[in-house]
Scaffold this motif. Structure first.
Motif, mmCIF file in Angstrom:
data_model
loop_
_atom_site.group_PDB
_atom_site.id
_atom_site.type_symbol
_atom_site.label_atom_id
_atom_site.label_comp_id
_atom_site.label_asym_id
_atom_site.label_seq_id
_atom_site.Cartn_x
_atom_site.Cartn_y
_atom_site.Cartn_z
ATOM 1 N N THR A 13 -3.172 1.458 13.958
ATOM 2 C CA THR A 13 -3.902 3.510 13.673
ATOM 3 C C THR A 13 -2.809 3.483 12.403
ATOM 4 O OG1 THR A 13 -2.451 3.864 15.132
ATOM 5 C CG2 THR A 13 -4.774 3.486 15.822
ATOM 6 N N ASP A 14 -3.260 4.557 12.139
ATOM 7 C CA ASP A 14 -2.277 5.275 11.105
ATOM 8 C C ASP A 14 -0.747 5.487 12.243
ATOM 9 O OD1 ASP A 14 -3.434 7.460 12.722
ATOM 10 O OD2 ASP A 14 -4.075 8.738 11.232
ATOM 11 N N ASN A 15 -0.681 6.171 13.029
ATOM 12 C CA ASN A 15 0.057 6.350 13.244
ATOM 13 C C ASN A 15 0.878 5.289 13.945
ATOM 14 O OD1 ASN A 15 1.170 8.606 15.107
ATOM 15 N ND2 ASN A 15 1.025 8.122 17.236
ATOM 16 N N GLU A 16 0.598 4.524 13.806
ATOM 17 C CA GLU A 16 0.893 2.933 14.406
ATOM 18 C C GLU A 16 2.461 2.550 13.439
ATOM 19 O OE1 GLU A 16 -1.236 -0.379 15.824
ATOM 20 O OE2 GLU A 16 0.615 -1.892 16.414
ATOM 21 N N ILE A 17 1.369 2.163 12.248
ATOM 22 C CA ILE A 17 1.889 2.158 10.826
ATOM 23 C C ILE A 17 3.248 2.678 10.752
ATOM 24 C CG2 ILE A 17 1.001 2.135 8.249
ATOM 25 C CD1 ILE A 17 -1.248 0.973 9.649
ATOM 26 N N LYS A 18 2.861 4.353 10.485
ATOM 27 C CA LYS A 18 3.509 5.245 10.655
ATOM 28 C C LYS A 18 4.558 4.855 11.513
ATOM 29 C CE LYS A 18 2.526 9.252 12.148
ATOM 30 N NZ LYS A 18 2.360 10.438 12.108
ATOM 31 N N ASN A 19 4.924 4.385 12.771
ATOM 32 C CA ASN A 19 5.663 4.423 13.492
ATOM 33 C C ASN A 19 6.447 3.042 13.122
ATOM 34 O OD1 ASN A 19 5.945 6.741 14.576
ATOM 35 N ND2 ASN A 19 4.279 5.786 16.181
ATOM 36 N N LEU A 52 1.555 -1.136 0.194
ATOM 37 C CA LEU A 52 -0.060 -0.035 0.071
ATOM 38 C C LEU A 52 0.795 1.165 -0.110
ATOM 39 C CD1 LEU A 52 -2.620 -1.296 2.759
ATOM 40 C CD2 LEU A 52 -2.814 -0.558 -0.111
ATOM 41 N N HIS A 53 1.845 1.412 0.729
ATOM 42 C CA HIS A 53 3.092 2.849 0.838
ATOM 43 C C HIS A 53 3.734 2.462 -0.638
ATOM 44 C CE1 HIS A 53 6.264 4.751 1.398
ATOM 45 N NE2 HIS A 53 5.606 5.480 2.622
ATOM 46 N N THR A 54 3.613 1.819 -1.160
ATOM 47 C CA THR A 54 4.427 1.258 -2.536
ATOM 48 C C THR A 54 3.244 2.740 -3.618
ATOM 49 O OG1 THR A 54 5.847 -0.336 -2.692
ATOM 50 C CG2 THR A 54 5.268 0.625 -5.169
ATOM 51 N N LEU A 55 2.191 2.337 -3.208
ATOM 52 C CA LEU A 55 0.974 2.670 -4.255
ATOM 53 C C LEU A 55 0.812 4.678 -3.896
ATOM 54 C CD1 LEU A 55 -1.071 1.524 -6.887
ATOM 55 C CD2 LEU A 55 -2.422 1.502 -4.435
ATOM 56 N N LEU A 56 0.529 4.447 -2.090
ATOM 57 C CA LEU A 56 -0.027 5.331 -2.107
ATOM 58 C C LEU A 56 0.688 6.466 -1.472
ATOM 59 C CD1 LEU A 56 -2.702 3.359 0.244
ATOM 60 C CD2 LEU A 56 -3.387 5.068 -2.224
ATOM 61 N N GLY A 57 2.061 6.387 -0.944
ATOM 62 C CA GLY A 57 2.878 6.825 -0.343
ATOM 63 C C GLY A 57 2.824 7.212 1.498
ATOM 64 N N ASN A 58 3.114 8.470 1.757
ATOM 65 C CA ASN A 58 2.840 8.073 3.004
ATOM 66 C C ASN A 58 1.449 8.725 3.729
ATOM 67 O OD1 ASN A 58 5.246 7.610 2.752
ATOM 68 N ND2 ASN A 58 6.430 9.505 3.876
ATOM 69 N N ARG A 59 0.508 8.315 2.899
ATOM 70 C CA ARG A 59 -0.589 8.298 3.319
ATOM 71 C C ARG A 59 -1.856 7.540 3.835
ATOM 72 N NH1 ARG A 59 -3.689 10.170 -1.564
ATOM 73 N NH2 ARG A 59 -5.052 10.786 -0.412
ATOM 74 N N TRP A 60 -0.734 7.401 5.230
ATOM 75 C CA TRP A 60 -0.782 6.330 6.475
ATOM 76 C C TRP A 60 -2.623 5.972 7.005
ATOM 77 C CZ3 TRP A 60 3.103 4.425 6.305
ATOM 78 C CH2 TRP A 60 4.432 5.280 6.193
ATOM 79 N N SER A 61 -3.144 7.055 6.626
ATOM 80 C CA SER A 61 -4.486 6.991 7.203
ATOM 81 C C SER A 61 -5.200 5.886 6.192
ATOM 82 C CB SER A 61 -5.670 8.250 7.016
ATOM 83 O OG SER A 61 -5.867 9.065 5.964
ATOM 84 N N LEU A 62 -4.944 6.128 5.694
ATOM 85 C CA LEU A 62 -5.799 6.109 3.921
ATOM 86 C C LEU A 62 -5.016 4.207 4.465
ATOM 87 C CD1 LEU A 62 -6.160 7.350 0.513
ATOM 88 C CD2 LEU A 62 -7.476 6.496 1.909
ATOM 89 N N GLY A 97 -12.252 5.738 7.177
ATOM 90 C CA GLY A 97 -11.935 4.675 6.401
ATOM 91 C C GLY A 97 -12.173 3.415 6.832
ATOM 92 N N GLN A 98 -12.856 3.389 8.210
ATOM 93 C CA GLN A 98 -12.591 2.213 8.663
ATOM 94 C C GLN A 98 -13.864 0.728 7.972
ATOM 95 O OE1 GLN A 98 -11.434 0.595 11.234
ATOM 96 N NE2 GLN A 98 -10.021 2.255 10.847
ATOM 97 N N PHE A 99 -14.111 -0.357 8.387
ATOM 98 C CA PHE A 99 -14.608 -1.484 7.835
ATOM 99 C C PHE A 99 -16.334 -0.857 8.671
ATOM 100 C CE2 PHE A 99 -11.414 -1.015 5.631
ATOM 101 C CZ PHE A 99 -10.513 -2.481 5.723
ATOM 102 N N LEU A 100 -17.646 -0.311 7.961
ATOM 103 C CA LEU A 100 -18.580 -0.427 9.345
ATOM 104 C C LEU A 100 -19.625 -0.699 8.360
ATOM 105 C CD1 LEU A 100 -18.527 3.871 8.891
ATOM 106 C CD2 LEU A 100 -17.176 1.629 11.186
#
Length: 279
Positions: free
Chosen positions: A100-106, A81-91, A195-198
DNA sequence: AATGTCATCAACCGCCAGATG
DNA sequence: CCATCTGGCGGTTGATGACAT
């Protein structure tokens, strides 16, 4: 413009949260729900900035948070996903339930960057990520394609063609493609903003008035949304570059309905598309 | 055992976009 | 249409613990 700060800084606690503060926040949100972050500290009796409360809740206190032990599957998905989206952690986080975006970013900044920037051994297939289209960079990057449809379509540099029939509307961004198969349980009732799965996967909106991707060569007067019907947009030469452009244009739309070369009519999320492109 | 260095991650900061009046 | 408010996002920092010397 002289904006007022999000909250008065004086007399507020800063730094690590205490268990007492956590409990106050949890009990307040369980009673009143999320939102109104600015007023929350005042009403809950917390000496915290509303932003800080929001962050604490979203990144740490939510009941559906999954912490630690990022699995190899999750890691692989993050890389792709990072290859595709870059640093768009929330996505990216939106495709990883409980993360969480923060966890993935870290995790990315501490673990994956080092691993991926090491000289790759022949057994390692992960390619280094492209320069991420971060928000900061979006400022300096050439502006997103204008409303002139023809300008939205870069010269065909296709890896393989896909017939794109519709850009998925925002209501469809919420269903998972790979995770929680067979589960239709909402993760949290209030996560309509991340963007969560509802909801379980909805049917392909063939007759819904979903906004459409622009088509190359369309005249602006031809509106594919007329009568709420999806028109066949014709063949597009499709590659990652275009996909990223669309992601930029349609921020938040991470799924498209696609009719692949093989004629399969399906809804694909970007992660699936990335996988598709890598094949 | 003491000190230095590195790794991790929670929290903060500033900017942005959409909503609202 | 404009100014302001609000929530969300990504980048960065700093505290803390683990590990090395």
């Amino acid at each position: 413009m002289g904006r007022s700060p999000c909250c008065a800084k004086e007399g507020l606690n800063r730094g690590a949260w205490t268990a007492i503060e956590d409990n106050i926040l949890i009990s307040y949100i369980s009673t009143h729900g999320e939102g109104k972050w600015r007023d929350l500290p005042k009403h809950a009796g917390l000496k915290r900035c509303g932003k800080s409360c929001r962050l604490r809740w979203l990144n740490y206190l939510r009941p559906d948070i999954k912490r630690g032990n990022i699995s190899p599957d999750e890691e692989e998905l993050i890389v792709r996903l990072h290859t595709l989206l870059g640093n768009r952690w929330s996505l990216i986080a939106g495709r990883l339930p409980g993360r969480t975006d923060n966890e993935i970013k870290n995790y990315w900044n501490t673990t994956l960057v080092k691993r991926l920037t090491k000289p790759t051994s022949p057994s390692q297939s992960s390619r280094p990520p492209p320069p991420p289209p971060s928000r900061a960079k979006r400022k300096t990057v050439p502006p997103p394609p204008s409303n002139n449809r023809s300008s939205r379509c870069p010269p065909p540099t296709a890896t393989r063609p896909i017939v794109l029939r519709a850009k998925l509307n925002k209501s469809l961004r919420t269903f998972p493609s790979q995770f929680s198969p067979g589960s239709s349980q909402p993760i949290t009732p209030n996560d309509n903003d991340r963007g969560q799965f509802l909801a379980p996967p909805p049917p392909i909106p063939q007759t819904e008035g979903a906004p459409l991707l622009p088509t190359c060569g369309d005249s602006p007067s031809e509106d594919n949304t007329r009568d709420g019907q999806l028109g066949d947009l014709g063949f597009l030469d499709f590659d990652e570059r275009m996909l990223e452009d669309w992601v930029t244009m349609y921020d938040g739309a991470d799924t498209v309905a696609a009719n692949t070369e093989e004629g399969k009519d399906s809804v694909l999320d970007l992660e699936s598309l990335a996988f598709f492109l890598e094949e």
